[in-house]
Enzyme design. Sequence first.
Site, PDB file in Angstrom:
ATOM      1  N   PRO A  29      11.421   1.987  -5.260  1.00 41.64           N
ATOM      2  CA  PRO A  29      11.079   2.471  -6.598  1.00 41.64           C
ATOM      3  C   PRO A  29       9.982   3.536  -6.614  1.00 41.64           C
ATOM      4  O   PRO A  29       9.062   3.521  -5.808  1.00 41.64           O
ATOM      5  CB  PRO A  29      10.621   1.225  -7.340  1.00 41.64           C
ATOM      6  CG  PRO A  29      10.252   0.252  -6.290  1.00 41.64           C
ATOM      7  CD  PRO A  29      11.112   0.563  -5.104  1.00 41.64           C
ATOM      8  N   ASN A  30      10.160   4.433  -7.545  1.00 32.65           N
ATOM      9  CA  ASN A  30       9.223   5.500  -7.877  1.00 32.65           C
ATOM     10  C   ASN A  30       9.156   6.629  -6.856  1.00 32.65           C
ATOM     11  O   ASN A  30       8.465   7.615  -7.082  1.00 32.65           O
ATOM     12  CB  ASN A  30       7.817   4.945  -8.143  1.00 32.65           C
ATOM     13  CG  ASN A  30       7.812   3.997  -9.315  1.00 32.65           C
ATOM     14  OD1 ASN A  30       8.404   4.285 -10.345  1.00 32.65           O
ATOM     15  ND2 ASN A  30       7.182   2.853  -9.155  1.00 32.65           N
ATOM     16  N   ARG A  56       4.147  11.870  -9.139  1.00 35.24           N
ATOM     17  CA  ARG A  56       3.365  10.642  -9.198  1.00 35.24           C
ATOM     18  C   ARG A  56       2.210  10.692  -8.192  1.00 35.24           C
ATOM     19  O   ARG A  56       2.430  10.842  -7.000  1.00 35.24           O
ATOM     20  CB  ARG A  56       4.246   9.442  -8.870  1.00 35.24           C
ATOM     21  CG  ARG A  56       3.479   8.147  -8.859  1.00 35.24           C
ATOM     22  CD  ARG A  56       4.359   6.977  -8.476  1.00 35.24           C
ATOM     23  NE  ARG A  56       3.559   5.779  -8.434  1.00 35.24           N
ATOM     24  CZ  ARG A  56       3.618   4.895  -7.460  1.00 35.24           C
ATOM     25  NH1 ARG A  56       4.447   5.065  -6.454  1.00 35.24           N
ATOM     26  NH2 ARG A  56       2.845   3.839  -7.488  1.00 35.24           N
ATOM     27  N   TYR A  71       0.322  10.570  -2.665  1.00 41.17           N
ATOM     28  CA  TYR A  71       1.641  10.727  -2.057  1.00 41.17           C
ATOM     29  C   TYR A  71       1.976  12.155  -1.663  1.00 41.17           C
ATOM     30  O   TYR A  71       3.042  12.397  -1.101  1.00 41.17           O
ATOM     31  CB  TYR A  71       2.717  10.202  -3.016  1.00 41.17           C
ATOM     32  CG  TYR A  71       2.549   8.736  -3.317  1.00 41.17           C
ATOM     33  CD1 TYR A  71       2.856   7.778  -2.360  1.00 41.17           C
ATOM     34  CD2 TYR A  71       2.073   8.300  -4.549  1.00 41.17           C
ATOM     35  CE1 TYR A  71       2.692   6.434  -2.617  1.00 41.17           C
ATOM     36  CE2 TYR A  71       1.910   6.952  -4.821  1.00 41.17           C
ATOM     37  CZ  TYR A  71       2.222   6.023  -3.847  1.00 41.17           C
ATOM     38  OH  TYR A  71       2.063   4.687  -4.114  1.00 41.17           O
ATOM     39  N   ASN A  91      11.413   2.785   3.227  1.00 40.02           N
ATOM     40  CA  ASN A  91      10.155   2.742   2.492  1.00 40.02           C
ATOM     41  C   ASN A  91      10.420   1.849   1.289  1.00 40.02           C
ATOM     42  O   ASN A  91      10.973   2.305   0.292  1.00 40.02           O
ATOM     43  CB  ASN A  91       9.699   4.127   2.049  1.00 40.02           C
ATOM     44  CG  ASN A  91       8.359   4.096   1.346  1.00 40.02           C
ATOM     45  OD1 ASN A  91       7.935   3.061   0.845  1.00 40.02           O
ATOM     46  ND2 ASN A  91       7.690   5.235   1.295  1.00 40.02           N
ATOM     47  N   ALA A 103       7.079  -0.396  -3.908  1.00 35.37           N
ATOM     48  CA  ALA A 103       6.532  -1.579  -4.579  1.00 35.37           C
ATOM     49  C   ALA A 103       7.256  -2.866  -4.182  1.00 35.37           C
ATOM     50  O   ALA A 103       6.657  -3.947  -4.231  1.00 35.37           O
ATOM     51  CB  ALA A 103       6.582  -1.395  -6.092  1.00 35.37           C
ATOM     52  N   GLU A 153       9.825   0.377   8.980  1.00 38.95           N
ATOM     53  CA  GLU A 153       9.221   0.439   7.651  1.00 38.95           C
ATOM     54  C   GLU A 153       8.229   1.594   7.623  1.00 38.95           C
ATOM     55  O   GLU A 153       7.417   1.751   8.532  1.00 38.95           O
ATOM     56  CB  GLU A 153       8.499  -0.869   7.369  1.00 38.95           C
ATOM     57  CG  GLU A 153       7.772  -0.918   6.056  1.00 38.95           C
ATOM     58  CD  GLU A 153       6.952  -2.194   5.879  1.00 38.95           C
ATOM     59  OE1 GLU A 153       6.602  -2.496   4.732  1.00 38.95           O
ATOM     60  OE2 GLU A 153       6.657  -2.888   6.891  1.00 38.95           O
ATOM     61  N   HIS A 199       5.484   3.847   5.029  1.00 40.15           N
ATOM     62  CA  HIS A 199       4.755   4.028   3.770  1.00 40.15           C
ATOM     63  C   HIS A 199       4.023   5.352   3.855  1.00 40.15           C
ATOM     64  O   HIS A 199       3.322   5.618   4.842  1.00 40.15           O
ATOM     65  CB  HIS A 199       3.770   2.891   3.519  1.00 40.15           C
ATOM     66  CG  HIS A 199       4.452   1.585   3.292  1.00 40.15           C
ATOM     67  ND1 HIS A 199       4.992   1.247   2.069  1.00 40.15           N
ATOM     68  CD2 HIS A 199       4.706   0.558   4.131  1.00 40.15           C
ATOM     69  CE1 HIS A 199       5.540   0.048   2.174  1.00 40.15           C
ATOM     70  NE2 HIS A 199       5.394  -0.380   3.418  1.00 40.15           N
ATOM     71  N   ARG A 241      -5.617   0.646  -0.087  1.00 40.73           N
ATOM     72  CA  ARG A 241      -5.473   0.851  -1.532  1.00 40.73           C
ATOM     73  C   ARG A 241      -5.779  -0.436  -2.295  1.00 40.73           C
ATOM     74  O   ARG A 241      -6.547  -1.266  -1.824  1.00 40.73           O
ATOM     75  CB  ARG A 241      -4.068   1.382  -1.816  1.00 40.73           C
ATOM     76  CG  ARG A 241      -3.880   2.767  -1.152  1.00 40.73           C
ATOM     77  CD  ARG A 241      -2.585   3.426  -1.476  1.00 40.73           C
ATOM     78  NE  ARG A 241      -2.469   3.646  -2.906  1.00 40.73           N
ATOM     79  CZ  ARG A 241      -1.303   3.707  -3.528  1.00 40.73           C
ATOM     80  NH1 ARG A 241      -0.173   3.554  -2.869  1.00 40.73           N
ATOM     81  NH2 ARG A 241      -1.252   3.924  -4.825  1.00 40.73           N
TER      82      ARG A 241
END
Length: 143
Positions: free
Chosen positions: A5-6, A13, A18, A69, A72, A96, A98, A105
């Site tokens: 998502p996103n 964003r 990012y 990735n 969330a 994986e 990110h 964070r």
Amino acid sequence: MVNGPNLGRLGVREPDVYGRQDLATLRKDCVAWGQTLGLEVEVRQSDDEAEVIGWMHQAVDEKTPVVMNPAAFTHYSYGLADAAHMVTDAGLPLMEVHISNPSARDQFRRHSVISPVVTGTITGLGFFGYRLALEAVAHLIQQ
């Protein structure tokens, strides 16, 4: 390559977190990086958890290594964790990625239900992390 998502909002964003590059750039870069490694790369993105889980099932059925990735979904999707586990149980590499470093964070981002079931995790290196993940996949499938 599966993105959660996103990530369709890359470049818009939180660009300080990012980066300013968008999903189209990520797609182009990953396809090019894959070609140099002899890999055919398809970049997918969905905000729909069920669709992402379906892509993991498809990877198992088609015996396709995955770079993911989970975004969330990293922090709470036990359904995606189960699907990811099926990928590694099938003997397929599952990397994986990110873009940011979740551990640096918000507190809630520091827990992952995905990381314990993947082959490896790369965080905090921006889009370059995807390149490293593709290199890892190429290395693993050559062994």
